[in-house]
Design an enzyme around this catalytic site. Sequence first.
Site, mmCIF file in Angstrom:
data_model
loop_
_atom_site.group_PDB
_atom_site.id
_atom_site.type_symbol
_atom_site.label_atom_id
_atom_site.label_comp_id
_atom_site.label_asym_id
_atom_site.label_seq_id
_atom_site.Cartn_x
_atom_site.Cartn_y
_atom_site.Cartn_z
ATOM 1 N N LYS A 44 0.804 -1.225 0.000
ATOM 2 C CA LYS A 44 0.000 0.000 0.000
ATOM 3 C C LYS A 44 0.838 1.278 0.000
ATOM 4 O O LYS A 44 0.354 2.339 -0.403
ATOM 5 C CB LYS A 44 -0.938 0.005 1.205
ATOM 6 C CG LYS A 44 -2.083 -0.993 1.122
ATOM 7 C CD LYS A 44 -3.149 -0.543 0.144
ATOM 8 C CE LYS A 44 -4.413 -1.379 0.273
ATOM 9 N NZ LYS A 44 -5.510 -0.888 -0.603
ATOM 10 N N SER A 99 0.592 -9.707 -0.600
ATOM 11 C CA SER A 99 0.309 -8.272 -0.530
ATOM 12 C C SER A 99 0.675 -7.613 0.796
ATOM 13 O O SER A 99 0.882 -6.397 0.839
ATOM 14 C CB SER A 99 -1.162 -8.004 -0.849
ATOM 15 O OG SER A 99 -2.005 -8.769 -0.008
#
Length: 405
Positions: free
Chosen positions: A51, A300
């Site tokens: 992110k 992720s």
Amino acid sequence: MLTLERFKAARSVLRGVLNDTSLIYSPALSKSAGNRVYLKPENMQVTGAYKIRGAYYKISTLTQEQKERGLVTASAGNHAQGVAYAAQASGVPATIVMPTTTPLVKVNNTKEYGAQAVLHGEVFDDAAELAARLAQEQGLTYVHPFNDLDVATGQGTIAYEIFQDLPDVDIILVPIGGGGLAAGVSTLAKLLNPNVKVIGVEPAGAASMAASLEAGHVVTLPTANTIADGTAVKTPGDLVFPYVRDHIERVITIPDDELVEAFLDVMERHKMVVENSGLLSVAALKHLDCRDLNVVCILSGGNMDVITMASLVQHGLISRGRIFTFSVILPDRPGELLRVAGILAEQNGNVIKLEHNQFVNINRQSGVELKVTLEAFGHDHKRAILDAMRQAGYDARMALTPDIY
């Protein structure tokens, strides 16, 4: 639009900001999947997740006036940390709204990066409503975690690094929550090589993108119930949806129990902590119908609190038959406990816990209860231990839930 020029600009902005997350070849996962499997460990990224890419690039595109007024965002945790980190590096005040279910490690990390953390609602969509209201009321710039093309552009830079490490990649498995990562990675991957296949992976309890693709437009699920909290999104982004629709090959949905299996695989084989959303791509390997291809799993993120981690380990060991409990009624006479211990030793069963209860029956002549929790090599070993007990004349009964506390 998501264009090659914008991806190049994002890569330039992020140069020197990101950690090196070079691909890791996995012999174990390759053997079980029948493909050559590589891991893209974004769990080792700055703030512990991919992110940071989208957040940092997005803030770099804001005007000085926008930066001075400050930022607000909503996030299940990883985007929160990315925005907080990037805002602190840019000297920009940031307010982060997170669901009340956000793991404590993500909340604390967000605060440590200098942002104001506000807990609201049970899922991301609840937090997003409050964040949008704060943006309007206080004149803050809302940095959306996925429904923003600048953010998606930053996330997509992962594809550059995948092709740099593995130019002949055949399949990229990418987790999907709101769709920003999938839109960015799939779009850039197709620009770099139109023949590469990008497959999205969603938790079965929050498969909003799969439902939207089936409907042909963005839809909202009534609930988002999954242990993959980072991808618990009821409504995917309408701005990124067309890119996912046009560039994602298909979407695989994963039940929560398969994420538990994937957690153990990655932890034991690669000594890495990966959060449930990040494990979606690993769990999807067994659902591929191909062989001998180069497959990249994007991990992720890795921001998991210790309590959740401990729970996953325990449930994973139980599901694989590596921890189990059985009970047996023994005659109340000297030597019976020693006899049972001998049987377990012969079968290489490792005792974790043992409880010898003389008071299970009012009449001790009816027997005493022995409850044993064991470590085994798997289901076959577990069955062999129970069979040995029964062959010795003991009616060993396995408990539904192992007694491990």
